[in-house]
Design a protein around this motif. Sequence first.
Motif, PDB file in Angstrom:
ATOM      1  N   UNK A 170       0.837  -1.201   0.000  1.00 54.08           N
ATOM      2  CA  UNK A 170       0.000   0.000   0.000  1.00 54.08           C
ATOM      3  C   UNK A 170       0.867   1.245   0.000  1.00 54.08           C
ATOM      4  N   UNK A 171       0.304   2.331  -0.554  1.00 50.99           N
ATOM      5  CA  UNK A 171       0.983   3.630  -0.458  1.00 50.99           C
ATOM      6  C   UNK A 171       0.365   4.463   0.660  1.00 50.99           C
ATOM      7  N   UNK A 172      -0.943   4.358   0.835  1.00 54.98           N
ATOM      8  CA  UNK A 172      -1.656   5.213   1.797  1.00 54.98           C
ATOM      9  C   UNK A 172      -1.871   4.546   3.156  1.00 54.98           C
ATOM     10  N   UNK A 173      -1.964   3.217   3.167  1.00 54.95           N
ATOM     11  CA  UNK A 173      -2.252   2.467   4.396  1.00 54.95           C
ATOM     12  C   UNK A 173      -3.561   2.941   5.047  1.00 54.95           C
ATOM     13  N   UNK A 174      -4.513   3.333   4.196  1.00 48.82           N
ATOM     14  CA  UNK A 174      -5.773   3.885   4.718  1.00 48.82           C
ATOM     15  C   UNK A 174      -6.611   2.825   5.428  1.00 48.82           C
ATOM     16  N   UNK A 175      -6.597   1.598   4.892  1.00 50.44           N
ATOM     17  CA  UNK A 175      -7.460   0.551   5.489  1.00 50.44           C
ATOM     18  C   UNK A 175      -6.947   0.136   6.867  1.00 50.44           C
ATOM     19  N   UNK A 176      -5.633  -0.071   6.991  1.00 46.35           N
ATOM     20  CA  UNK A 176      -5.095  -0.496   8.289  1.00 46.35           C
ATOM     21  C   UNK A 176      -5.161   0.653   9.296  1.00 46.35           C
ATOM     22  N   UNK A 177      -5.026   1.921   8.825  1.00 45.08           N
ATOM     23  CA  UNK A 177      -5.169   3.060   9.744  1.00 45.08           C
ATOM     24  C   UNK A 177      -6.622   3.135  10.238  1.00 45.08           C
ATOM     25  N   UNK A 178      -7.557   2.825   9.356  1.00 46.04           N
ATOM     26  CA  UNK A 178      -8.963   2.773   9.779  1.00 46.04           C
ATOM     27  C   UNK A 178      -9.118   1.756  10.904  1.00 46.04           C
ATOM     28  N   UNK A 179      -8.496   0.590  10.722  1.00 48.08           N
ATOM     29  CA  UNK A 179      -8.603  -0.480  11.729  1.00 48.08           C
ATOM     30  C   UNK A 179      -8.046  -0.045  13.074  1.00 48.08           C
ATOM     31  N   UNK A 180      -6.805   0.444  13.089  1.00 43.06           N
ATOM     32  CA  UNK A 180      -6.195   0.700  14.403  1.00 43.06           C
ATOM     33  C   UNK A 180      -6.840   1.883  15.117  1.00 43.06           C
ATOM     34  N   UNK A 181      -7.362   2.855  14.329  1.00 40.87           N
ATOM     35  CA  UNK A 181      -7.963   4.021  14.984  1.00 40.87           C
ATOM     36  C   UNK A 181      -9.472   3.875  15.197  1.00 40.87           C
ATOM     37  N   UNK A 182     -10.108   2.967  14.469  1.00 43.26           N
ATOM     38  CA  UNK A 182     -11.555   2.753  14.633  1.00 43.26           C
ATOM     39  C   UNK A 182     -11.853   1.484  15.428  1.00 43.26           C
ATOM     40  N   UNK A 183     -11.024   0.459  15.217  1.00 41.45           N
ATOM     41  CA  UNK A 183     -11.251  -0.837  15.892  1.00 41.45           C
ATOM     42  C   UNK A 183      -9.987  -1.261  16.646  1.00 41.45           C
ATOM     43  N   UNK A 184      -9.523  -0.448  17.613  1.00 39.94           N
ATOM     44  CA  UNK A 184      -8.248  -0.794  18.272  1.00 39.94           C
ATOM     45  C   UNK A 184      -8.284  -2.139  18.986  1.00 39.94           C
ATOM     46  N   UNK A 185      -9.421  -2.476  19.624  1.00 40.80           N
ATOM     47  CA  UNK A 185      -9.461  -3.747  20.371  1.00 40.80           C
ATOM     48  C   UNK A 185      -9.384  -4.942  19.417  1.00 40.80           C
ATOM     49  N   UNK A 186     -10.163  -4.903  18.348  1.00 39.75           N
ATOM     50  CA  UNK A 186     -10.130  -6.008  17.373  1.00 39.75           C
ATOM     51  C   UNK A 186      -8.734  -6.127  16.756  1.00 39.75           C
ATOM     52  N   UNK A 187      -8.103  -4.977  16.500  1.00 34.75           N
ATOM     53  CA  UNK A 187      -6.743  -4.996  15.937  1.00 34.75           C
ATOM     54  C   UNK A 187      -5.784  -5.675  16.907  1.00 34.75           C
ATOM     55  N   UNK A 188      -5.864  -5.290  18.185  1.00 34.30           N
ATOM     56  CA  UNK A 188      -4.943  -5.854  19.185  1.00 34.30           C
ATOM     57  C   UNK A 188      -5.210  -7.337  19.430  1.00 34.30           C
ATOM     58  N   UNK A 189      -6.478  -7.736  19.384  1.00 32.02           N
ATOM     59  CA  UNK A 189      -6.795  -9.170  19.560  1.00 32.02           C
ATOM     60  C   UNK A 189      -6.144  -9.997  18.457  1.00 32.02           C
ATOM     61  N   UNK A 190      -6.223  -9.488  17.232  1.00 30.36           N
ATOM     62  CA  UNK A 190      -5.638 -10.238  16.113  1.00 30.36           C
ATOM     63  C   UNK A 190      -4.111 -10.170  16.159  1.00 30.36           C
ATOM     64  N   UNK A 191      -3.550  -9.024  16.540  1.00 36.30           N
ATOM     65  CA  UNK A 191      -2.089  -8.920  16.688  1.00 36.30           C
ATOM     66  C   UNK A 191      -1.575  -9.929  17.720  1.00 36.30           C
ATOM     67  N   UNK A 192      -2.336 -10.107  18.797  1.00 36.83           N
ATOM     68  CA  UNK A 192      -1.930 -11.083  19.817  1.00 36.83           C
ATOM     69  C   UNK A 192      -1.962 -12.499  19.259  1.00 36.83           C
TER      70      UNK A 192
END
Length: 365
Positions: A170-192
């Motif tokens: 990606x150049x913009x990383x818009x989708x993953x930025x949406x995830x970490x700033x909109x769905x931080x808990x879901x992001x962290x659960x999957x990172x774990x």
Amino acid sequence: MAHQFEPLQNDLIIRTAWGQKVERPPMWVMRQAGRYLPEYHEAKGKHDFFDCCRSPEIASTLTLQPIERFAGLVDAAIIFSDILVIPQAMGMAVEMVDKVGPHFPNPLKDPEDGQYGKVMNKKVDVAGELDYVYKAITLTRHKLEGRVPLFGFCGAPWTLLCYMVEGGGSKMFAKIKTWIYKYPKASKDLLQKISEVCVEYLALQVKAGAQLVQVFDSWAGELSPSSFKAFSLPYLAYISKHLPKRLKEMNLDPVPMVVFAKGAWYALDSLCDLGYQVVGLDWLQDPAEAVKIRGNRPIVFQGNADPGVLYGSREAITVVVEDMVQGFGGGKQGWIANLGHGITPGVKPDDLKFYFEEIHRLAGS
């Protein structure tokens, strides 16, 4: 039953990684088995990229090509594989598209998406799903006959999550930025969850014969310092803390661990406290500055020439090597010579050979 391998004839990189004084800096480069080598294209033939990863015979052949071409200059092999085998093991489809790179036909859209639930709920059979990697490692160790040690590796949780959400580079990383700033808990659960898979995957690579391991956080530089602390650092720390424990449970000796967080120059101080023996530096860091930040901590640096210098003149390569040797304090302790990222496809193999020879000349015994 432990594998029986030939004794190691060159343990320079292992001694360096454990912090010992050495006769000269060891050297290898990221992506040293790859597209810049004409023999790579011959061996790969018409095989799909991931088919090469899944064939222990082809993967081991590709791993050994730079060891044979640069005999006496390269001090480590790294298994030919890809960081995206972990998302594949977690149930996601990944294809390698010619001239485009990796592509996920069904990336993770949002936490309500059925795909997210499927990935989170899947019990990953790390031993079974990635068996071909372990077979390739064991076969490669036998073929190496002790010439140099063999690296295993994995992608870092943050970088893998980027691919799983963005669906590719990606150049913009818009989708993953949406995830970490909109769905931080879901992001962290999957990172774990990814972190736990990484630990098991690396442990099984060591069991198969890997003698060092590296964690590649290729997209670390897309995070701000505070976001890096929230979405990358804890998971890198989880791996460095739990891998030695897992190896102990498996009655395996510890191996040196390398962390490479590309672009996260602002986090160097934190990276030196994570529990990894070696911290990889990209070309955005000045060696002498990095040494100052490290201070008295027994951390080994790996890096960090701009891969682009290999497109330049021999004189330019010499200048870069001189800067590194001087910046890293002469290279007899605390430095593994490498590039600041993977070697790029258009490089002439003879120019890489010259780079290695200059490190030998300027930092050798």
